[in-house]
Design an enzyme around this catalytic site. Structure first.
Site, short mmCIF file in Angstrom:
data_model
loop_
_atom_site.label_atom_id
_atom_site.label_comp_id
_atom_site.label_asym_id
_atom_site.label_seq_id
_atom_site.Cartn_x
_atom_site.Cartn_y
_atom_site.Cartn_z
CB SER A 15 -0.88 -0.05 1.26
OG SER A 15 -1.52 1.17 1.53
CB SER A 138 6.97 10.31 10.61
OG SER A 138 5.94 11.27 10.48
CE1 TYR A 151 3.49 6.81 12.45
CE2 TYR A 151 3.33 9.20 12.53
CZ TYR A 151 3.63 8.04 11.83
OH TYR A 151 4.07 8.11 10.53
CE LYS A 155 6.69 5.96 11.56
NZ LYS A 155 7.27 5.08 10.55
CB THR A 186 -0.73 6.75 1.89
OG1 THR A 186 -0.66 7.07 3.29
CG2 THR A 186 0.52 7.26 1.20
N1 NAP Z 1 1.44 8.98 4.55
C1 NAP Z 1 2.01 9.87 5.35
O1 NAP Z 1 1.55 11.04 5.45
C2 NAP Z 1 3.23 9.50 6.14
C3 NAP Z 1 3.91 10.54 6.81
C4 NAP Z 1 5.02 10.22 7.55
C5 NAP Z 1 5.48 8.93 7.63
N2 NAP Z 1 4.79 7.94 6.98
C6 NAP Z 1 5.31 6.57 7.12
O2 NAP Z 1 5.40 5.98 5.85
C7 NAP Z 1 5.29 4.55 5.99
C8 NAP Z 1 4.29 4.02 4.97
O3 NAP Z 1 3.00 4.52 5.29
P1 NAP Z 1 1.89 4.84 4.19
O4 NAP Z 1 1.59 6.27 4.27
O5 NAP Z 1 2.25 4.24 2.90
O6 NAP Z 1 0.63 4.10 4.86
P2 NAP Z 1 -0.27 2.85 4.38
O7 NAP Z 1 -0.80 3.11 3.03
O8 NAP Z 1 -1.21 2.63 5.50
O9 NAP Z 1 0.78 1.66 4.29
C9 NAP Z 1 1.30 1.06 5.44
C10 NAP Z 1 2.03 -0.20 5.04
O10 NAP Z 1 2.58 -0.81 6.22
C11 NAP Z 1 2.21 -2.19 6.24
N3 NAP Z 1 2.05 -2.67 7.61
C12 NAP Z 1 1.26 -2.15 8.59
N4 NAP Z 1 1.32 -2.92 9.68
C13 NAP Z 1 2.18 -3.94 9.39
C14 NAP Z 1 2.63 -5.08 10.12
N5 NAP Z 1 2.20 -5.34 11.36
N6 NAP Z 1 3.51 -5.92 9.51
C15 NAP Z 1 3.93 -5.67 8.25
N7 NAP Z 1 3.52 -4.63 7.52
C16 NAP Z 1 2.65 -3.78 8.08
C17 NAP Z 1 0.88 -2.23 5.50
O11 NAP Z 1 0.68 -3.51 4.91
P3 NAP Z 1 -0.31 -4.66 5.46
O12 NAP Z 1 -1.52 -4.01 5.98
O13 NAP Z 1 -0.52 -5.51 4.24
O14 NAP Z 1 0.49 -5.38 6.49
C18 NAP Z 1 1.11 -1.22 4.40
O15 NAP Z 1 1.75 -1.81 3.30
C19 NAP Z 1 4.90 4.32 7.45
O16 NAP Z 1 6.04 3.97 8.19
C20 NAP Z 1 4.39 5.67 7.90
O17 NAP Z 1 4.51 5.85 9.29
C21 NAP Z 1 3.69 8.20 6.23
#
Ligand code: NAP
Length: 262
Positions: A15, A138, A151, A155, A186
């Protein structure tokens, strides 16, 4: 650095950011190890990318299980050039309302799971004298705001872990990059935990208005190729927040007390 014929292990590839990174890396000729819990989504992505990559389903909330079983998987995979610790989980819930288990869940996935996978992959990089560990922290790992006590803690921990690891492995020619994204569009808000530790299943305005995920992934790959140590990737206030906090900490703290990104 180029990505052609490099083996890149990406967690959270089912995702959002992880999926966008996988698609762009595949386009650049990398061989991918795709990990997350949702095996069907990973297989679908692999098919979309020509079926030549490797799917390794895993649950980061079970770090001891990973430490026990992943070394066998790694033997099968062989050389990993770049590990991208991207998978993660957020929260939108107040400290006074949260069950304690919310904190445990966030630390298991965002911190202990990341450490376990790094512990499995790093020794072969050290033996080889080359490799790169990339961890997605993050902006919440640089500044605090409401609804994210667990969270942000997890981080900040990733930032500290990566700073120390970078110092420890530099002599082995291994590079460590910490990426701190701001708001990226996302499913992260939908998947964020409520006070009981369940997905809140609703959007959040700042994420909906966030940076396009493909644009963010392209910037991340640029930072990896340039072997940066730490980068902040975001637009508007979410990208500027660490700088504002650094130079105007009291102003920043007053602003965050008034903001409600939920
Ligand atoms: N989007 C933002 O604004 C933002 C900002 C700062 C940092 N981030 C960081 O970016 C990273 C990716 O997030 P995203 O925005 O792409 O969110 P997302 O679309 O919710 O994707 C999260 C991903 O993490 C996987 N995941 C969650 N729990 C897991 C577990 N227990 N074991 C293995 N995989 C797991 C999910 O896959 P499954 O559900 O298939 O396991 C999914 O592929 C995260 O570390 C997030 O904290 C995002």
């Amino acid at each position: 650095m180029h990505f052609r014929h490099k083996t890149v292990w990406i967690t959270g590839a089912s995702s959002g950011i992880g999926k966008a990174l996988a698609e762009q890396l595949a386009g650049k000729g990398a061989r991918l190890i795709l990990s997350a819990r949702n095996e069907a989504a990973l297989n679908e992505l692999n098919t979309e990318l020509g079926g030549k990559h490797c799917v390794v389903p895993l649950d980061l909330a079970r770090p001891e299980h990973l430490l026990e079983h992943l070394p066998n998987t790694l033997d099968r995979i062989g050389k990993v050039d770049i590990l991208i610790n991207n998978a993660g989980l957020s929260q939108r819930s107040l400290f006074l309302e949260n069950e304690f288990s919310v904190y445990r869940q966030l630390m298991e996935v965002n911190y202990f799971g990341l450490i376990a996978l790094t512990k499995v992959v790093l020794p072969q990089m050290v033996n080889r004298g080359s490799g790169m560990v990339v961890s997605i922290s993050s902006v919440a790992g640089k500044v605090g705001s409401k609804f994210r006590t667990g969270y942000s803690g997890s981080k900040y921990a990733v930032v500290g872990f990566m700073d120390c690891l970078r110092a420890e492995v530099a002599a082995h020619n291994i590079h460590c990059l910490t990426i701190c994204p701001g708001s990226i569009k996302t499913a992260i808000a939908h998947n964020s935990l409520d006070p009981k530790g369940h997905a809140q299943n609703k959007p959040e305005q700042s994420i909906e208005n966030g940076m396009d995920v493909n644009k963010a992934a392209a910037k991340m790959l640029k930072a990896i190729a340039a072997k940066k140590d730490e980068v902040v990737i975001g637009e508007g206030i979410s990208g500027l927040a660490p700088t504002i906090k650094r130079f105007f900490p009291r102003l920043f703290n007053r602003l965050t007390a008034r903001m409600n990104y939920r």
